[in-house]
Design a protein around this motif. Structure first.
Motif, PDB file in Angstrom:
ATOM      1  N   GLN A 187       0.825  -1.203   0.000  1.00  0.00           N
ATOM      2  CA  GLN A 187       0.000   0.000   0.000  1.00  0.00           C
ATOM      3  C   GLN A 187       0.865   1.262   0.000  1.00  0.00           C
ATOM      4  O   GLN A 187       0.586   2.225  -0.723  1.00  0.00           O
ATOM      5  N   THR A 188       1.940   1.255   0.821  1.00  0.00           N
ATOM      6  CA  THR A 188       2.843   2.397   0.856  1.00  0.00           C
ATOM      7  C   THR A 188       3.523   2.608  -0.487  1.00  0.00           C
ATOM      8  O   THR A 188       3.660   3.738  -0.979  1.00  0.00           O
ATOM      9  N   LEU A 189       3.949   1.509  -1.097  1.00  0.00           N
ATOM     10  CA  LEU A 189       4.592   1.601  -2.407  1.00  0.00           C
ATOM     11  C   LEU A 189       3.631   2.123  -3.466  1.00  0.00           C
ATOM     12  O   LEU A 189       4.009   2.961  -4.305  1.00  0.00           O
ATOM     13  N   SER A 190       2.390   1.643  -3.431  1.00  0.00           N
ATOM     14  CA  SER A 190       1.389   2.109  -4.392  1.00  0.00           C
ATOM     15  C   SER A 190       1.122   3.607  -4.211  1.00  0.00           C
ATOM     16  O   SER A 190       1.018   4.354  -5.197  1.00  0.00           O
ATOM     17  N   HIS A 191       1.034   4.044  -2.947  1.00  0.00           N
ATOM     18  CA  HIS A 191       0.823   5.470  -2.678  1.00  0.00           C
ATOM     19  C   HIS A 191       2.005   6.299  -3.171  1.00  0.00           C
ATOM     20  O   HIS A 191       1.823   7.374  -3.775  1.00  0.00           O
ATOM     21  N   SER A 192       3.223   5.804  -2.949  1.00  0.00           N
ATOM     22  CA  SER A 192       4.410   6.518  -3.410  1.00  0.00           C
ATOM     23  C   SER A 192       4.448   6.614  -4.925  1.00  0.00           C
ATOM     24  O   SER A 192       4.803   7.655  -5.494  1.00  0.00           O
ATOM     25  N   LEU A 193       4.047   5.526  -5.601  1.00  0.00           N
ATOM     26  CA  LEU A 193       4.019   5.556  -7.066  1.00  0.00           C
ATOM     27  C   LEU A 193       2.982   6.544  -7.583  1.00  0.00           C
ATOM     28  O   LEU A 193       3.226   7.260  -8.562  1.00  0.00           O
ATOM     29  N   ARG A 194       1.824   6.579  -6.919  1.00  0.00           N
ATOM     30  CA  ARG A 194       0.795   7.545  -7.330  1.00  0.00           C
ATOM     31  C   ARG A 194       1.276   8.975  -7.133  1.00  0.00           C
ATOM     32  O   ARG A 194       1.073   9.841  -7.991  1.00  0.00           O
ATOM     33  N   MET A 195       1.924   9.241  -6.000  1.00  0.00           N
ATOM     34  CA  MET A 195       2.453  10.578  -5.743  1.00  0.00           C
ATOM     35  C   MET A 195       3.535  10.943  -6.751  1.00  0.00           C
ATOM     36  O   MET A 195       3.609  12.091  -7.225  1.00  0.00           O
ATOM     37  N   ALA A 196       4.390   9.956  -7.090  1.00  0.00           N
ATOM     38  CA  ALA A 196       5.432  10.218  -8.077  1.00  0.00           C
ATOM     39  C   ALA A 196       4.827  10.541  -9.434  1.00  0.00           C
ATOM     40  O   ALA A 196       5.293  11.455 -10.138  1.00  0.00           O
ATOM     41  N   ASP A 197       3.772   9.816  -9.822  1.00  0.00           N
ATOM     42  CA  ASP A 197       3.103  10.106 -11.096  1.00  0.00           C
ATOM     43  C   ASP A 197       2.472  11.493 -11.090  1.00  0.00           C
ATOM     44  O   ASP A 197       2.561  12.236 -12.088  1.00  0.00           O
ATOM     45  N   GLN A 198       1.835  11.842  -9.962  1.00  0.00           N
ATOM     46  CA  GLN A 198       1.219  13.170  -9.868  1.00  0.00           C
ATOM     47  C   GLN A 198       2.278  14.269  -9.937  1.00  0.00           C
ATOM     48  O   GLN A 198       2.097  15.283 -10.638  1.00  0.00           O
ATOM     49  N   ASN A 199       3.390  14.075  -9.227  1.00  0.00           N
ATOM     50  CA  ASN A 199       4.467  15.076  -9.260  1.00  0.00           C
ATOM     51  C   ASN A 199       5.065  15.194 -10.656  1.00  0.00           C
ATOM     52  O   ASN A 199       5.431  16.298 -11.103  1.00  0.00           O
ATOM     53  N   PHE A 200       5.179  14.053 -11.345  1.00  0.00           N
ATOM     54  CA  PHE A 200       5.718  14.088 -12.705  1.00  0.00           C
ATOM     55  C   PHE A 200       4.800  14.870 -13.632  1.00  0.00           C
ATOM     56  O   PHE A 200       5.265  15.670 -14.467  1.00  0.00           O
ATOM     57  N   GLU A 201       3.487  14.664 -13.496  1.00  0.00           N
ATOM     58  CA  GLU A 201       2.534  15.392 -14.329  1.00  0.00           C
ATOM     59  C   GLU A 201       2.579  16.894 -14.031  1.00  0.00           C
ATOM     60  O   GLU A 201       2.545  17.729 -14.950  1.00  0.00           O
ATOM     61  N   LYS A 202       2.667  17.229 -12.735  1.00  0.00           N
ATOM     62  CA  LYS A 202       2.751  18.645 -12.365  1.00  0.00           C
ATOM     63  C   LYS A 202       4.034  19.280 -12.912  1.00  0.00           C
ATOM     64  O   LYS A 202       4.022  20.409 -13.418  1.00  0.00           O
ATOM     65  N   LEU A 203       5.140  18.539 -12.789  1.00  0.00           N
ATOM     66  CA  LEU A 203       6.410  19.045 -13.297  1.00  0.00           C
ATOM     67  C   LEU A 203       6.358  19.245 -14.814  1.00  0.00           C
ATOM     68  O   LEU A 203       6.884  20.226 -15.351  1.00  0.00           O
ATOM     69  N   LYS A 204       5.708  18.322 -15.501  1.00  0.00           N
ATOM     70  CA  LYS A 204       5.579  18.440 -16.950  1.00  0.00           C
ATOM     71  C   LYS A 204       4.745  19.667 -17.328  1.00  0.00           C
ATOM     72  O   LYS A 204       5.099  20.414 -18.260  1.00  0.00           O
ATOM     73  N   ASP A 205       3.642  19.889 -16.590  1.00  0.00           N
ATOM     74  CA  ASP A 205       2.801  21.064 -16.856  1.00  0.00           C
ATOM     75  C   ASP A 205       3.575  22.360 -16.620  1.00  0.00           C
ATOM     76  O   ASP A 205       3.503  23.308 -17.419  1.00  0.00           O
ATOM     77  N   GLU A 206       4.306  22.408 -15.509  1.00  0.00           N
ATOM     78  CA  GLU A 206       5.085  23.607 -15.206  1.00  0.00           C
ATOM     79  C   GLU A 206       6.174  23.836 -16.253  1.00  0.00           C
ATOM     80  O   GLU A 206       6.472  24.977 -16.620  1.00  0.00           O
ATOM     81  N   SER A 207       6.778  22.746 -16.734  1.00  0.00           N
ATOM     82  CA  SER A 207       7.811  22.877 -17.764  1.00  0.00           C
ATOM     83  C   SER A 207       7.220  23.443 -19.047  1.00  0.00           C
ATOM     84  O   SER A 207       7.830  24.305 -19.707  1.00  0.00           O
ATOM     85  N   ASP A 208       6.017  22.949 -19.405  1.00  0.00           N
ATOM     86  CA  ASP A 208       5.360  23.472 -20.603  1.00  0.00           C
ATOM     87  C   ASP A 208       5.024  24.955 -20.454  1.00  0.00           C
ATOM     88  O   ASP A 208       5.219  25.754 -21.395  1.00  0.00           O
ATOM     89  N   ARG A 209       4.528  25.322 -19.284  1.00  0.00           N
ATOM     90  CA  ARG A 209       4.195  26.734 -19.047  1.00  0.00           C
ATOM     91  C   ARG A 209       5.433  27.618 -19.097  1.00  0.00           C
ATOM     92  O   ARG A 209       5.423  28.711 -19.662  1.00  0.00           O
ATOM     93  N   LEU A 210       6.520  27.123 -18.506  1.00  0.00           N
ATOM     94  CA  LEU A 210       7.761  27.896 -18.520  1.00  0.00           C
ATOM     95  C   LEU A 210       8.298  28.050 -19.942  1.00  0.00           C
ATOM     96  O   LEU A 210       8.805  29.116 -20.326  1.00  0.00           O
TER      97      LEU A 210
END
Length: 247
Positions: A187-210
């Motif tokens: 469960q902890t690993l699954s939560h960490s993977l979900r958070m990593a995916d969310q952070n990656f998507e946010k980082l990608k959006d911010e990179s596009d905006r920049l």
């Protein structure tokens, strides 16, 4: 390798035989003997197949079938002492037959059978001792010593059975605890993977905006430079027109 149909049938019949062996059967009970004979035939056929199981698993099947066969042969003996002695030399299986078992069923059957045979032998000896009359002091002493030995053996068998049950309970508790820990880790690993995916998507959006912002900044700067150059060029032309070259 997946189990074949013949191996699955052998496992089901073996589990049924172990359950029958654990029960108190009538002397005229015939099913177990027929089932064990069928197990021997199925085991021979399984060894001939090209997609047969691993050698360790085949040896375990053979060990359990030989145990059940020896158990039946021991039950046919007339003397309780011979039965107890024959049961001492039986070798039960080392691994459970089904996933529901915590302790191999053949081990449990072995302990029950040894305790039962020892109890019958002890009762038979006690009955013989009571029937004897006019024994000498040496014979009486020997009978008492034999009774003590049998009682000690019975106590050891009961203690061993209790230890096996305690070990099985401890193993079950440890298995459940390990399953809970593994479940929490998953469960902890699954939560960490979900958070990593969310952070990656946010980082990608911010990179596009920049990137878009940087492109807009460069465009505005380019236009400003062009306007300045044009203004300077026009100013120079006007300056030359207004102030011609002096002669």
């Amino acid at each position: 390798m997946a189990a074949t149909r013949l191996e699955l049938n052998l496992m089901r019949l073996l589990s049924r035989c172990e359950a029958l062996a654990a029960e108190r059967r009538d002397p005229e009970e015939w099913r177990l003997e027929k089932y064990v004979a069928a197990l021997e035939d199925m085991l021979r056929e399984l060894k001939k197949q090209s997609s047969k199981p691993a050698p360790e698993l085949l040896n375990e099947y053979s060990r359990k079938v030989d145990f059940l066969k020896g158990l039946l042969e021991a039950e046919k003996l007339s003397s309780s002492t011979e039965k107890a002695l024959a049961n001492q030399f039986l070798a039960p299986g080392r691994t459970p037959t089904t996933t529901k078992e915590r302790t191999p069923a053949t081990k449990t059957v072995h302990l029950q059978t040894k305790a039962r045979c020892t109890g019958k032998m002890r009762n038979s000896e006690e009955l013989n001792i009571r029937k004897r009359k006019g024994l000498t002091s040496d014979e009486k002493q020997s009978a008492v010593e034999l009774d003590a030995v049998l009682q000690h053996h019975q106590d050891m068998q009961e203690k061993l059975a209790e230890e096996m049950l305690s070990l099985a309970r401890s193993l079950k508790n440890n298995t459940l605890a390990a399953q809970n820990v593994i479940k929490q880790d998953n469960q902890t690993l699954s939560h960490s993977l979900r958070m990593a995916d969310q952070n990656f998507e946010k980082l990608k959006d911010e990179s596009d905006r920049l990137e878009q912002h940087a492109k807009k900044s460069v465009n505005w700067l380019l236009w400003i430079m062009l306007i300045v150059v044009c203004f300077i060029f026009i100013s120079m032309i006007l300056f030359i027109r207004i102030f011609p070259k002096l002669k």
